[in-house]
Write a protein that holds these residues in place. Structure first.
Motif, short mmCIF file in Angstrom:
data_model
loop_
_atom_site.label_atom_id
_atom_site.label_comp_id
_atom_site.label_asym_id
_atom_site.label_seq_id
_atom_site.Cartn_x
_atom_site.Cartn_y
_atom_site.Cartn_z
N PRO A 88 48.44 -2.98 -11.77
CA PRO A 88 49.57 -3.60 -12.48
C PRO A 88 50.52 -2.55 -13.03
CG PRO A 88 47.56 -3.80 -13.76
CD PRO A 88 47.17 -3.22 -12.44
N ARG A 89 51.79 -2.92 -13.08
CA ARG A 89 52.80 -2.02 -13.62
C ARG A 89 52.67 -1.96 -15.14
NH1 ARG A 89 57.14 -4.14 -9.80
NH2 ARG A 89 57.26 -2.46 -8.29
N SER A 90 52.93 -0.79 -15.67
CA SER A 90 52.96 -0.67 -17.12
C SER A 90 54.34 -1.08 -17.62
CB SER A 90 52.64 0.76 -17.54
OG SER A 90 53.68 1.62 -17.12
N LYS A 91 54.45 -1.35 -18.89
CA LYS A 91 55.74 -1.74 -19.46
C LYS A 91 56.73 -0.59 -19.40
CE LYS A 91 54.05 -5.23 -22.60
NZ LYS A 91 53.97 -5.69 -23.98
N ASP A 92 56.23 0.64 -19.40
CA ASP A 92 57.11 1.80 -19.40
C ASP A 92 57.59 2.19 -18.01
OD1 ASP A 92 56.73 1.94 -22.13
OD2 ASP A 92 55.00 3.28 -21.93
N GLU A 93 56.99 1.61 -16.96
CA GLU A 93 57.37 1.97 -15.60
C GLU A 93 58.77 1.44 -15.32
OE1 GLU A 93 55.69 1.48 -11.06
OE2 GLU A 93 54.43 0.92 -12.74
N PRO A 94 59.65 2.29 -14.81
CA PRO A 94 61.03 1.84 -14.59
C PRO A 94 61.11 0.86 -13.43
CG PRO A 94 60.74 4.04 -13.72
CD PRO A 94 59.46 3.68 -14.44
N SER A 95 62.08 -0.02 -13.49
CA SER A 95 62.32 -0.98 -12.42
C SER A 95 63.02 -0.26 -11.28
CB SER A 95 63.18 -2.12 -12.94
OG SER A 95 63.50 -2.98 -11.87
N ARG A 96 62.68 -0.58 -10.08
CA ARG A 96 63.29 0.06 -8.92
C ARG A 96 64.52 -0.68 -8.43
NH1 ARG A 96 60.54 3.71 -10.62
NH2 ARG A 96 58.64 4.44 -9.65
N TRP A 97 64.90 -1.76 -9.07
CA TRP A 97 66.06 -2.54 -8.67
C TRP A 97 67.32 -1.75 -8.97
CZ3 TRP A 97 67.13 -6.32 -5.63
CH2 TRP A 97 68.33 -7.01 -5.75
N ASP A 98 68.21 -1.67 -8.00
CA ASP A 98 69.40 -0.84 -8.17
C ASP A 98 70.63 -1.64 -8.59
OD1 ASP A 98 69.87 -2.13 -5.81
OD2 ASP A 98 70.19 -0.33 -4.62
#
Length: 116
Positions: A88-98
């Motif tokens: 699972p992604r962490s809350k701090d992981e940045p979104s890859r949506w551009d």
């Protein structure tokens, strides 16, 4: 008197290093976690089959046995899907949506049609 080692708040705290990086878990650790998840889900299948046989032996009711077996049928698919899932992604992981969702079409000006 023997010298007492300083202990942390949790038992065995000194045995494990403190995580001071934002690096993802290693691929080996991810693989171990996925294998453990797969084995745990698949471990429920054999007791379901044995439970169906025991239920039929006790109550002589094939409907209950089939319901128990029916619960065990999707377990291999669930186990495979769960094991192949990424951590699972962490809350701090940045979104890859551009942000393309908010952009307009490349050529949004009106076009004149040429009649022939």
């Amino acid at each position: 008197m023997p010298e007492r080692k300083p202990a942390g708040f949790f038992r065995g705290e000194k045995d494990h290093p403190t995580l001071i990086t934002e690096a993802a878990t290693s691929l080996e650790q991810q693989h171990r976690d996925r294998v453990r998840r797969y084995v745990m889900i698949m471990a429920f299948r054999i007791p379901c089959l044995v439970g169906a046989a025991i239920a039929y032996g006790i109550w002589h009711n094939w409907v209950i046995s089939l319901l128990i077996i029916g619960v065990s049928i999707p377990l291999p698919w669930i186990a495979v899907l769960g094991a192949n899932d990424r951590p699972p992604r962490s809350k701090d992981e940045p979104s890859r949506w551009d942000g393309r969702r908010n952009q307009k079409a490349l050529d949004s000006r009106p076009h004149n049609a040429i009649d022939s």
